[in-house]
Design an enzyme around this catalytic site. Structure first.
Site, PDB file in Angstrom:
ATOM      1  N   PRO A  34       0.849  -1.197   0.000  1.00  0.00           N
ATOM      2  CA  PRO A  34       0.000   0.000   0.000  1.00  0.00           C
ATOM      3  C   PRO A  34       0.883   1.244   0.000  1.00  0.00           C
ATOM      4  O   PRO A  34       1.713   1.427   0.885  1.00  0.00           O
ATOM      5  CB  PRO A  34      -0.776  -0.122   1.322  1.00  0.00           C
ATOM      6  CG  PRO A  34       0.073  -0.996   2.196  1.00  0.00           C
ATOM      7  CD  PRO A  34       0.822  -1.917   1.286  1.00  0.00           C
ATOM      8  N   MET A  35       0.725   2.097  -1.027  1.00  0.00           N
ATOM      9  CA  MET A  35       1.542   3.307  -1.148  1.00  0.00           C
ATOM     10  C   MET A  35       0.636   4.505  -1.386  1.00  0.00           C
ATOM     11  O   MET A  35      -0.120   4.517  -2.371  1.00  0.00           O
ATOM     12  CB  MET A  35       2.540   3.177  -2.302  1.00  0.00           C
ATOM     13  CG  MET A  35       3.610   2.129  -2.083  1.00  0.00           C
ATOM     14  SD  MET A  35       4.687   1.962  -3.530  1.00  0.00           S
ATOM     15  CE  MET A  35       3.697   0.882  -4.584  1.00  0.00           C
ATOM     16  N   GLN A  88      -6.502  -1.374   2.337  1.00  0.00           N
ATOM     17  CA  GLN A  88      -5.877  -1.034   3.611  1.00  0.00           C
ATOM     18  C   GLN A  88      -6.510   0.221   4.204  1.00  0.00           C
ATOM     19  O   GLN A  88      -6.655   1.246   3.531  1.00  0.00           O
ATOM     20  CB  GLN A  88      -4.372  -0.794   3.491  1.00  0.00           C
ATOM     21  CG  GLN A  88      -3.743  -0.735   4.888  1.00  0.00           C
ATOM     22  CD  GLN A  88      -2.297  -0.284   4.915  1.00  0.00           C
ATOM     23  OE1 GLN A  88      -1.987   0.836   4.554  1.00  0.00           O
ATOM     24  NE2 GLN A  88      -1.416  -1.173   5.362  1.00  0.00           N
ATOM     25  N   CYS A 117       2.337   2.887   9.841  1.00  0.00           N
ATOM     26  CA  CYS A 117       2.675   4.204   9.302  1.00  0.00           C
ATOM     27  C   CYS A 117       3.319   5.059  10.390  1.00  0.00           C
ATOM     28  O   CYS A 117       2.704   5.311  11.435  1.00  0.00           O
ATOM     29  CB  CYS A 117       1.429   4.902   8.762  1.00  0.00           C
ATOM     30  SG  CYS A 117       1.776   6.555   8.113  1.00  0.00           S
ATOM     31  N   LYS A 159      -0.695  -4.791   9.218  1.00  0.00           N
ATOM     32  CA  LYS A 159       0.671  -4.484   8.788  1.00  0.00           C
ATOM     33  C   LYS A 159       1.323  -3.687   9.900  1.00  0.00           C
ATOM     34  O   LYS A 159       0.816  -2.628  10.289  1.00  0.00           O
ATOM     35  CB  LYS A 159       0.670  -3.699   7.473  1.00  0.00           C
ATOM     36  CG  LYS A 159       2.060  -3.428   6.898  1.00  0.00           C
ATOM     37  CD  LYS A 159       1.967  -2.780   5.510  1.00  0.00           C
ATOM     38  CE  LYS A 159       3.347  -2.642   4.865  1.00  0.00           C
ATOM     39  NZ  LYS A 159       4.185  -1.622   5.515  1.00  0.00           N
ATOM     40  N   HIS A 187       6.965  -4.955   8.636  1.00  0.00           N
ATOM     41  CA  HIS A 187       8.040  -4.083   8.157  1.00  0.00           C
ATOM     42  C   HIS A 187       9.142  -4.173   9.203  1.00  0.00           C
ATOM     43  O   HIS A 187       8.934  -3.799  10.355  1.00  0.00           O
ATOM     44  CB  HIS A 187       7.550  -2.640   8.011  1.00  0.00           C
ATOM     45  CG  HIS A 187       8.578  -1.715   7.432  1.00  0.00           C
ATOM     46  ND1 HIS A 187       8.351  -0.957   6.315  1.00  0.00           N
ATOM     47  CD2 HIS A 187       9.853  -1.445   7.802  1.00  0.00           C
ATOM     48  CE1 HIS A 187       9.440  -0.254   6.021  1.00  0.00           C
ATOM     49  NE2 HIS A 187      10.359  -0.543   6.930  1.00  0.00           N
ATOM     50  N   ASN A 217       8.410  -7.092   4.742  1.00  0.00           N
ATOM     51  CA  ASN A 217       8.418  -5.821   4.020  1.00  0.00           C
ATOM     52  C   ASN A 217       9.654  -5.026   4.424  1.00  0.00           C
ATOM     53  O   ASN A 217      10.046  -5.035   5.584  1.00  0.00           O
ATOM     54  CB  ASN A 217       7.129  -5.052   4.355  1.00  0.00           C
ATOM     55  CG  ASN A 217       7.052  -3.679   3.726  1.00  0.00           C
ATOM     56  OD1 ASN A 217       6.661  -2.720   4.372  1.00  0.00           O
ATOM     57  ND2 ASN A 217       7.416  -3.558   2.458  1.00  0.00           N
ATOM     58  N   GLY A 218      10.249  -4.357   3.428  1.00  0.00           N
ATOM     59  CA  GLY A 218      11.401  -3.496   3.700  1.00  0.00           C
ATOM     60  C   GLY A 218      12.583  -3.806   2.806  1.00  0.00           C
ATOM     61  O   GLY A 218      13.103  -4.924   2.820  1.00  0.00           O
TER      62      GLY A 218
END
Length: 318
Positions: A34-35, A88, A117, A159, A187, A217-218
């Site tokens: 998700p961006m 998301q 986030c 997440k 992440h 993630n990462g």
């Protein structure tokens, strides 16, 4: 391409897949993260052409999403080829998240709660990474969505980022698992870390502590990174963000964006009526590795779709 409320009127065919079936033993899922601003329908359509198994929408604030039809139409568009798809949400209470999940359930395969986030505005509102410090709240939010969405195949995932004290992260994950979470994306950095190395050992510890699938993630920037991350952590899937922006064909094994992918983006973006700024920004990312500094300097100053297409034809041909 249809908005969510238009879809309801048009009786869009919305069969939900058996989403958990995508986790096959021995296979590493390749996932588009998700961006904000970037992982919208046109870009999802592009990466799906290049071996992306699962896409996430950008993070959407659930309370804003539920406030009006206008907000929903601007935040979420989809089409019949846009599956499997996870929506998301940022949320700070379970009922708002569950309400939003019920609205998008016919058009998606699951919802994901953003607990990672690190931006100041999100944490100030009770969203994002601050939730990793509220394991009971996360547990209750997962449980409420699971109880209120009338579809047993619909996934509910989270997440997260990690704590410095990893025992707290494992506790959070185990509480979410007990509440019925479908999978957890990790992440591998703390909320304070930005570009520091990913803590693969932490992801491995979390994976070893859970029965549900775990996604890493990462710093995923190539297909070889996907494999090495899997080897280091034992995860069931790997999620990429900036790596896919720079090379949407990365999951198909390309080391840099192929010309075919650039023209695919042009075709898809034009077909979807993508705003010029978004259309141009994606190309800036894609062409960073394949163009010289003087070329980038010229390209970055272009200010119309026709100028971009003329430049591409002149520089790269058809």
């Amino acid at each position: 391409m249809v908005s969510i409320d238009e879809s309801l009127k048009m009786n869009l065919k919305t069969e939900t897949t058996q989403i958990m079936d995508i986790f096959e033993k021995g296979k590493v899922l390749k996932i588009c993260a998700p961006m904000v601003r970037y992982s919208k329908l046109p870009f999802r359509s592009l990466v799906r052409k290049y071996d992306c198994d699962l896409c996430f929408t950008p993070m959407v604030v659930a309370a804003d999403f539920m406030r009006s039809v206008k907000a929903r139409d601007s935040e979420f568009t989809t089409n019949q080829g846009d599956r499997p798809l996870i929506m998301q949400f940022a949320a700070s209470d379970g009922q708002t998240l569950a309400d939003a999940a019920r609205v998008v359930c016919p058009f998606t395969d699951g919802v994901d709660l953003n607990c990672g986030c690190p931006q100041r505005w999100a944490m100030a509102e009770g969203y994002g990474a601050c939730l990793i410090n509220k394991p009971e709240l996360v547990r209750d939010m997962v449980r409420l969505v699971r109880n209120q969405v009338d579809n047993p195949n619909y996934s509910v995932s989270i997440k997260i980022r990690i704590h410095k004290d990893l025992r707290r992260t494992v506790d959070l994950c185990q509480k979410a698992q007990a509440a019925g979470v479908s999978w957890i994306t990790v992440h591998g950095r703390t909320a304070e870390e930005r570009h520091q190395p990913v803590h693969y050992d932490a992801i491995r510890t979390i994976k070893d502590s859970l029965a549900v699938p775990v996604i890493a993630n990462g710093d995923i920037k190539s297909l070889s990174d996907v494999e090495s991350t899997h080897q280091l952590t034992g995860v069931d899937g790997v999620m990429a963000a900036r790596g896919l922006l720079a090379n949407p064909a990365m999951f198909a094994g390309y080391e840099e964006t192929p010309l075919e992918c650039i023209w695919d983006w042009v075709d898809i973006a034009l077909a979807h009526g993508t705003p010029f700024t978004c259309f141009h920004h994606h190309l800036i990312y894609m062409m960073e590795r394949v163009s010289s500094q003087p070329e980038r300097k010229v390209f970055n100053t272009l200010c119309s779709t026709s100028a971009v297409i003329d430049y591409l034809h002149h520089t790269y041909g058809t």
